[in-house]
Design a protein around this motif. Structure first.
Motif, PDB file in Angstrom:
ATOM      1  N   SER A 192      46.478  41.776  31.718  1.00 44.15           N
ATOM      2  CA  SER A 192      45.339  40.679  31.698  1.00 44.15           C
ATOM      3  C   SER A 192      44.957  40.480  33.449  1.00 44.15           C
ATOM      4  O   SER A 192      44.528  40.066  33.996  1.00 44.15           O
ATOM      5  N   LEU A 193      46.360  41.725  34.350  1.00 46.83           N
ATOM      6  CA  LEU A 193      46.022  40.652  35.601  1.00 46.83           C
ATOM      7  C   LEU A 193      44.571  41.026  36.185  1.00 46.83           C
ATOM      8  O   LEU A 193      43.477  40.559  37.142  1.00 46.83           O
ATOM      9  N   LEU A 194      44.233  42.894  36.043  1.00 44.67           N
ATOM     10  CA  LEU A 194      42.871  43.190  36.572  1.00 44.67           C
ATOM     11  C   LEU A 194      41.107  42.356  35.649  1.00 44.67           C
ATOM     12  O   LEU A 194      40.977  42.004  36.352  1.00 44.67           O
ATOM     13  N   LEU A 195      41.397  41.754  35.073  1.00 46.24           N
ATOM     14  CA  LEU A 195      40.909  40.830  34.275  1.00 46.24           C
ATOM     15  C   LEU A 195      40.464  39.591  34.811  1.00 46.24           C
ATOM     16  O   LEU A 195      39.297  39.185  34.436  1.00 46.24           O
ATOM     17  N   VAL A 196      42.114  38.465  34.741  1.00 45.91           N
ATOM     18  CA  VAL A 196      41.883  37.857  35.530  1.00 45.91           C
ATOM     19  C   VAL A 196      41.525  37.983  36.691  1.00 45.91           C
ATOM     20  O   VAL A 196      40.738  36.933  37.611  1.00 45.91           O
ATOM     21  N   ALA A 197      42.152  38.808  37.781  1.00 41.55           N
ATOM     22  CA  ALA A 197      41.179  39.143  38.797  1.00 41.55           C
ATOM     23  C   ALA A 197      39.421  39.558  39.661  1.00 41.55           C
ATOM     24  O   ALA A 197      38.984  38.647  40.423  1.00 41.55           O
ATOM     25  N   ILE A 198      38.940  39.714  38.111  1.00 40.33           N
ATOM     26  CA  ILE A 198      37.241  40.068  38.244  1.00 40.33           C
ATOM     27  C   ILE A 198      37.029  38.938  37.735  1.00 40.33           C
ATOM     28  O   ILE A 198      36.012  38.493  38.434  1.00 40.33           O
ATOM     29  N   THR A 199      37.482  38.449  36.647  1.00 38.78           N
ATOM     30  CA  THR A 199      36.704  36.686  36.611  1.00 38.78           C
ATOM     31  C   THR A 199      36.671  35.967  37.855  1.00 38.78           C
ATOM     32  O   THR A 199      35.820  35.162  38.199  1.00 38.78           O
ATOM     33  N   GLY A 200      38.013  35.615  38.707  1.00 43.06           N
ATOM     34  CA  GLY A 200      38.306  35.104  39.703  1.00 43.06           C
ATOM     35  C   GLY A 200      36.973  35.102  40.436  1.00 43.06           C
ATOM     36  O   GLY A 200      36.392  34.645  41.593  1.00 43.06           O
ATOM     37  N   ILE A 201      36.964  36.695  40.826  1.00 44.09           N
ATOM     38  CA  ILE A 201      35.820  36.999  41.856  1.00 44.09           C
ATOM     39  C   ILE A 201      34.461  36.558  41.738  1.00 44.09           C
ATOM     40  O   ILE A 201      34.266  36.371  42.256  1.00 44.09           O
ATOM     41  N   THR A 202      33.896  36.839  40.558  1.00 43.25           N
ATOM     42  CA  THR A 202      32.641  36.094  40.259  1.00 43.25           C
ATOM     43  C   THR A 202      32.835  34.792  39.863  1.00 43.25           C
ATOM     44  O   THR A 202      31.773  34.382  40.100  1.00 43.25           O
ATOM     45  N   CYS A 203      33.407  34.545  39.550  1.00 41.64           N
ATOM     46  CA  CYS A 203      33.483  33.187  38.997  1.00 41.64           C
ATOM     47  C   CYS A 203      33.122  32.416  40.959  1.00 41.64           C
ATOM     48  O   CYS A 203      32.521  31.645  40.492  1.00 41.64           O
ATOM     49  N   GLY A 204      34.251  32.504  41.474  1.00 41.59           N
ATOM     50  CA  GLY A 204      33.822  32.016  42.748  1.00 41.59           C
ATOM     51  C   GLY A 204      32.826  32.673  44.328  1.00 41.59           C
ATOM     52  O   GLY A 204      32.064  31.469  44.550  1.00 41.59           O
ATOM     53  N   ALA A 205      32.378  33.582  43.678  1.00 39.36           N
ATOM     54  CA  ALA A 205      31.301  34.311  44.594  1.00 39.36           C
ATOM     55  C   ALA A 205      30.143  33.311  43.932  1.00 39.36           C
ATOM     56  O   ALA A 205      28.981  32.841  44.740  1.00 39.36           O
ATOM     57  N   VAL A 206      29.956  33.188  42.591  1.00 44.29           N
ATOM     58  CA  VAL A 206      29.160  32.706  41.688  1.00 44.29           C
ATOM     59  C   VAL A 206      29.554  31.269  42.034  1.00 44.29           C
ATOM     60  O   VAL A 206      27.463  30.434  42.458  1.00 44.29           O
ATOM     61  N   MET A 207      29.984  30.569  41.954  1.00 49.09           N
ATOM     62  CA  MET A 207      30.246  29.254  42.661  1.00 49.09           C
ATOM     63  C   MET A 207      30.110  28.933  44.058  1.00 49.09           C
ATOM     64  O   MET A 207      28.628  28.183  44.023  1.00 49.09           O
ATOM     65  N   THR A 208      30.602  29.700  45.055  1.00 47.10           N
ATOM     66  CA  THR A 208      29.675  29.829  46.463  1.00 47.10           C
ATOM     67  C   THR A 208      28.356  30.078  46.742  1.00 47.10           C
ATOM     68  O   THR A 208      27.485  29.052  47.188  1.00 47.10           O
ATOM     69  N   LEU A 209      27.782  30.721  45.983  1.00 50.50           N
ATOM     70  CA  LEU A 209      26.322  31.077  46.111  1.00 50.50           C
ATOM     71  C   LEU A 209      25.188  29.872  45.712  1.00 50.50           C
ATOM     72  O   LEU A 209      24.334  29.389  46.116  1.00 50.50           O
ATOM     73  N   GLN A 210      25.850  29.229  44.511  1.00 44.04           N
ATOM     74  CA  GLN A 210      24.649  28.379  43.786  1.00 44.04           C
ATOM     75  C   GLN A 210      25.105  26.616  44.634  1.00 44.04           C
ATOM     76  O   GLN A 210      24.252  26.453  45.009  1.00 44.04           O
ATOM     77  N   PHE A 211      26.444  26.704  45.101  1.00 37.45           N
ATOM     78  CA  PHE A 211      26.566  25.499  45.648  1.00 37.45           C
ATOM     79  C   PHE A 211      25.594  25.660  47.124  1.00 37.45           C
ATOM     80  O   PHE A 211      25.199  24.675  47.795  1.00 37.45           O
TER      81      PHE A 211
END
Length: 258
Positions: free
Chosen positions: A53-72
């Motif tokens: 699950s490590l790679l899947l979770v890392a990609i999820t965290g990266i995309t989630c953090g990037a999108v939230m920062t962009l939207q905020f």
């Protein structure tokens, strides 16, 4: 009449499922504190769940953090609140987005895998063979997977949070926020209550995913088609349980922190 009959059947199925999960939870809690303890099986589950699950979770965290920062960023910039982006992103990631999205990914990846594995053992009568040998399937199958999930999911969530913050930092530089400033403001806005809230949620989510997967796997019928149906059912049921319980857990933690 067909509508009422359908609603009645769904209600009875729901009550039957919740009752079965409760009984499995009760039996698991009772056998958890009795010998023998298969710690090697639990350790094996920790390694398997964590690595897969490590790679899947890392990609999820990266995309989630990037999108939230962009939207905020573009949202708060309209109101002159650009400097609050790191605090809002960090708090949202640690308290809500990290635990929920990580749990959803793990439910789809590991929850379905557990249901398929246990369901295959059930339809091929391997579980009956375990009982015939005088060993409890709860101890050898259910408990190691629950313990593995309870250990792995909080650690995976922390990794997703860290990856999300790093991705947010990189996007924040695109918005004109310095890296040192962004990192400093993230941790200034976070308090101990934010950390333990996110970790406590993952413990509940992890238990819900594993107990649902084990219950469905142990009650799989109908050969290979039944295994496929159980896998699909576990993903849907786990996702619903995560969303529903997240609302009540959030209200509970807010009430406690007041």
């Amino acid at each position: 009449m067909k509508l009422f009959r359908y609603i009645g059947e769904i209600s009875l199925q729901l009550i039957h499922t919740l009752g079965g999960i409760f009984l499995l939870t009760k039996r698991t809690a009772r056998e958890l504190v009795t010998r023998p303890f298969y710690l090697d099986l639990a350790a094996e589950q920790v390694v398997v769940m964590g690595l897969e699950s490590l790679l899947l979770v890392a990609i999820t965290g990266i995309t989630c953090g990037a999108v939230m920062t962009l939207q905020f960023g573009y949202g708060l910039e309209k109101f002159g609140g650009k400097l609050y982006i790191p605090k809002v992103m960090g708090m949202s990631m640690v308290r809500e987005m990290g635990p929920v999205f990580t749990s959803l990914m793990v439910a789809g990846r590991m929850g379905s895998g557990m249901a398929a594995e246990i369901g295959s053992m059930k339809v091929t009568q391997q579980i009956d063979a375990i009982r015939a040998l005088g060993t409890s399937p709860i101890k050898r199958i259910v408990i190691p997977r629950i313990l593995g999930m309870l250990i792995c999911l909080p650690l995976l969530t922390l990794i997703a949070d860290l990856c999300g913050m790093v991705a947010g930092l990189l996007v924040g530089q695109e918005l004109g926020l310095g890296g040192h400033f962004f990192w400093q403001k993230i941790f200034e806005g976070l308090v101990w209550n934010d950390y333990w809230t996110g970790i406590a949620k993952t413990l509940f989510f992890g238990f819900a995913i594993s107990i649902i997967a084990c219950y469905r796997g142990l009650n799989t019928e109908g050969g290979t088609r039944g295994v496929g149906n159980s896998t699909q059912w576990v993903v849907v049921a786990s996702s619903i349980s995560i969303f529903v319980s997240d609302f009540f857990l959030t209200k509970l933690f807010i009430a406690i922190s007041k």
